[in-house]
Design an enzyme around this catalytic site. Structure first.
Site, PDB file in Angstrom:
ATOM      1  N   LYS A  60       0.854  -1.200   0.000  1.00 36.05           N
ATOM      2  CA  LYS A  60       0.000   0.000   0.000  1.00 36.05           C
ATOM      3  C   LYS A  60       0.886   1.244   0.000  1.00 36.05           C
ATOM      4  O   LYS A  60       2.095   1.152   0.254  1.00 36.05           O
ATOM      5  CB  LYS A  60      -0.912  -0.027   1.222  1.00 36.05           C
ATOM      6  CG  LYS A  60      -0.174   0.019   2.559  1.00 36.05           C
ATOM      7  CD  LYS A  60      -1.126  -0.243   3.715  1.00 36.05           C
ATOM      8  CE  LYS A  60      -0.370  -0.216   5.028  1.00 36.05           C
ATOM      9  NZ  LYS A  60      -1.222  -0.672   6.144  1.00 36.05           N
TER      10      LYS A  60
ATOM     11  N   ARG B  77     -10.881   0.250  14.265  1.00 37.21           N
ATOM     12  CA  ARG B  77     -10.740   0.971  13.015  1.00 37.21           C
ATOM     13  C   ARG B  77     -11.737   0.351  12.035  1.00 37.21           C
ATOM     14  O   ARG B  77     -12.799   0.897  11.828  1.00 37.21           O
ATOM     15  CB  ARG B  77      -9.289   0.872  12.531  1.00 37.21           C
ATOM     16  CG  ARG B  77      -8.738   2.145  11.972  1.00 37.21           C
ATOM     17  CD  ARG B  77      -7.234   2.100  11.767  1.00 37.21           C
ATOM     18  NE  ARG B  77      -6.748   0.897  11.102  1.00 37.21           N
ATOM     19  CZ  ARG B  77      -5.489   0.737  10.693  1.00 37.21           C
ATOM     20  NH1 ARG B  77      -4.592   1.698  10.879  1.00 37.21           N
ATOM     21  NH2 ARG B  77      -5.106  -0.370  10.108  1.00 37.21           N
TER      22      ARG B  77
ATOM     23  N   TYR C  70      18.499  29.111   9.512  1.00 37.06           N
ATOM     24  CA  TYR C  70      17.364  29.916   9.972  1.00 37.06           C
ATOM     25  C   TYR C  70      17.223  29.842  11.486  1.00 37.06           C
ATOM     26  O   TYR C  70      17.361  28.767  12.077  1.00 37.06           O
ATOM     27  CB  TYR C  70      16.067  29.410   9.337  1.00 37.06           C
ATOM     28  CG  TYR C  70      15.924  29.754   7.872  1.00 37.06           C
ATOM     29  CD1 TYR C  70      15.899  31.077   7.446  1.00 37.06           C
ATOM     30  CD2 TYR C  70      15.803  28.746   6.928  1.00 37.06           C
ATOM     31  CE1 TYR C  70      15.743  31.389   6.103  1.00 37.06           C
ATOM     32  CE2 TYR C  70      15.644  29.050   5.580  1.00 37.06           C
ATOM     33  CZ  TYR C  70      15.619  30.378   5.176  1.00 37.06           C
ATOM     34  OH  TYR C  70      15.464  30.672   3.856  1.00 37.06           O
TER      35      TYR C  70
ATOM     36  N   MET D 174      14.304  24.227   3.274  1.00 44.93           N
ATOM     37  CA  MET D 174      13.527  23.561   2.227  1.00 44.93           C
ATOM     38  C   MET D 174      14.403  22.697   1.320  1.00 44.93           C
ATOM     39  O   MET D 174      14.056  21.564   0.985  1.00 44.93           O
ATOM     40  CB  MET D 174      12.788  24.602   1.375  1.00 44.93           C
ATOM     41  CG  MET D 174      11.923  23.978   0.286  1.00 44.93           C
ATOM     42  SD  MET D 174      11.145  25.185  -0.782  1.00 44.93           S
ATOM     43  CE  MET D 174       9.818  25.755   0.243  1.00 44.93           C
TER      44      MET D 174
HETATM   45  C1  LIG Z   1      -0.514  -1.752   6.725  1.00 43.63           C
HETATM   46  C2  LIG Z   1      -1.132  -3.013   7.128  1.00 43.63           C
HETATM   47  C3  LIG Z   1      -0.335  -4.146   7.400  1.00 43.63           C
HETATM   48  C4  LIG Z   1       1.179  -4.086   7.424  1.00 43.63           C
HETATM   49  O1  LIG Z   1       1.582  -3.473   8.624  1.00 43.63           O
HETATM   50  P1  LIG Z   1       3.131  -3.303   8.992  1.00 43.63           P
HETATM   51  O2  LIG Z   1       3.119  -2.726  10.352  1.00 43.63           O
HETATM   52  O3  LIG Z   1       3.691  -2.351   7.994  1.00 43.63           O
HETATM   53  O4  LIG Z   1       3.740  -4.640   8.902  1.00 43.63           O
HETATM   54  C5  LIG Z   1      -0.970  -5.341   7.671  1.00 43.63           C
HETATM   55  N1  LIG Z   1      -2.319  -5.424   7.704  1.00 43.63           N
HETATM   56  C6  LIG Z   1      -3.115  -4.352   7.470  1.00 43.63           C
HETATM   57  C7  LIG Z   1      -4.581  -4.511   7.540  1.00 43.63           C
HETATM   58  C8  LIG Z   1      -2.547  -3.121   7.182  1.00 43.63           C
HETATM   59  O5  LIG Z   1      -3.337  -2.073   6.957  1.00 43.63           O
END
Ligand SMILES: *Cc1c(COP(=O)(O)O)cnc(C)c1O
Length: 361
Positions: free
Chosen positions: A35, A130, A252, A300
């Site tokens: 993802k 969630r 800065y 930046m």
């Molecule tokens: C992102 C995610 C994972 C992977 O989690 P990590 O902590 O990156 O290993 C696994 N299951 C779900 C449902 C996720 O959203």
């Protein structure tokens, strides 16, 4: 000439880390979680390193399409399932497995016109709060799904809130087991922390961050402790050198003041490249593979590093902000993230568009 900054994706390291995850869950099939554009690495860039996975898990239909475009014919799982009715058509077309976490998604399936039943992963909310059905509603959701001609196999899924911390996974696991024990179907429960820390297996495990070479439980454990290798290196060159006297300041806000005479290098990397502005003086870096630190505020397009102890270093020196230097030394991304009060996840995902990326075989 482009600005002297570059990110490198390490194909071998991705494959190595995926194997480390396998090693901790030898009986499981492994989803490589890709993802967020493979945690900022780029799906296309990470693919060669991850093609040994048993499947790819992600959220976004456009990303699923990209994985198919790479020629992947194996399983792809949508971790949040579909967002609207017509997504189910794409699931049919791309042969995607999808999570079902709410009644609306069952409603959509019930009115989906297809001759090819779809494989779904029914999600239980075991405490993360969630996504997912409450344990008490799980069975009725399963029964409803199981009656639909649009649905093929139903697998079981949950996600841990504390696999990386002291609370652990036992409580959520007990809830999950109690409410799925007599239901048929495969199970998937573990993220990286559950795989590494708890050696918690299931039919499918879902490691993300570990595959990208970061310890899911830093600072309790380091990536090196888990045998993980950096998969993303961010490097830039020193484009100017300044010599300071006692009382001179850097950048800065003049937030860093020199105690005595010192040399500093100005590096072609700033927050617009994805290096966190919040990193304070003292955030670790490697200069030509040797340990040093940042000085003053990150701006930046530039930041400054201490060259006082590195007489050989100067204009043109390579600074490794995170990842692996040419001499093999590693600047763990987890240490930089800790200085920024965040996690490596966020740093990887925030690598800026303007940084050129190369893939190392
Ligand atoms: C992102 C995610 C994972 C992977 O989690 P990590 O902590 O990156 O290993 C696994 N299951 C779900 C449902 C996720 O959203």
């Amino acid at each position: 000439m482009p600005r002297p900054i570059q990110a490198t994706i390490h194909t071998q390291a991705l494959a190595h880390n995926l194997n480390q995850a396998r090693h901790h869950a030898p009986d499981a099939r492994v989803w490589a979680v890709v993802k967020a554009n493979a945690y900022g690495h780029g799906i296309e860039r990470a693919f060669a390193g991850l093609r040994g996975a048993d499947g790819f898990a992600l959220l976004d239909l456009a990303e699923a399409q990209r994985v198919r475009d790479l020629g992947w014919r194996g399983p792809i799982l949508l971790l949040e399932g579909v967002f609207e009715q017509r997504d189910l058509e794409l699931c049919s077309r791309l042969d995607l497995w999808h999570t079902v976490h709410c009644d609306q998604q069952i409603d959509m399936l019930a009115t989906h016109k297809t001759n090819v039943p779809q494989r779904v992963f029914l999600k239980m909310n075991t405490g993360m709060n969630r996504l997912g059905f409450a344990p008490g509603q799980y069975r009725s959701a399963w029964t409803r799904l199981n009656a639909l001609p649009q649905v093929d196999e139903i697998s079981h899924m949950t996600h841990f809130s504390d696999a990386d911390g002291p609370a652990g996974v036992a409580r959520q696991m007990a809830v999950f087991d109690a409410h799925t024990a007599d239901l048929p179907g495969e199970r998937t429960v573990s993220n990286s922390a559950a795989v590494l820390r708890h050696s918690l297996s299931s039919d499918w495990v879902r490691p993300g961050i570990a595959v990208y070479g970061s310890a899911p439980d830093h600072p309790a454990n380091t990536a090196a402790h888990w045998g993980l290798q950096p998969t993303m290196t961010l490097q830039a060159k020193v484009i100017a050198v300044q010599t300071l006297q006692a009382g001179d300041t850097v950048g800065y806000g003049s937030s860093y003041r020199a105690d005595g005479s010192m040399r500093i290098g100005v590096v072609a990397c700033g927050y617009a490249d994805g290096y966190p502005r919040i990193c304070p003086t003292g955030t670790p870096v490697l200069v030509d593979g040797a340990k040093s630190r940042t000085l003053g505020r990150v701006s930046m397009d530039m930041l400054s590093v201490d060259l006082s102890a590195l007489p050989e270093a100067g204009q043109g020196s390579t600074v490794t902000l995170w990842g692996r230097a040419a001499n093999g030394a590693v600047q763990p991304i987890d240490e930089v993230a800790a200085q920024a009060g965040t996690l490596a996840y966020e740093l990887m995902c925030a690598l800026a568009q303007r940084v050129p990326v190369v893939v190392e075989p």
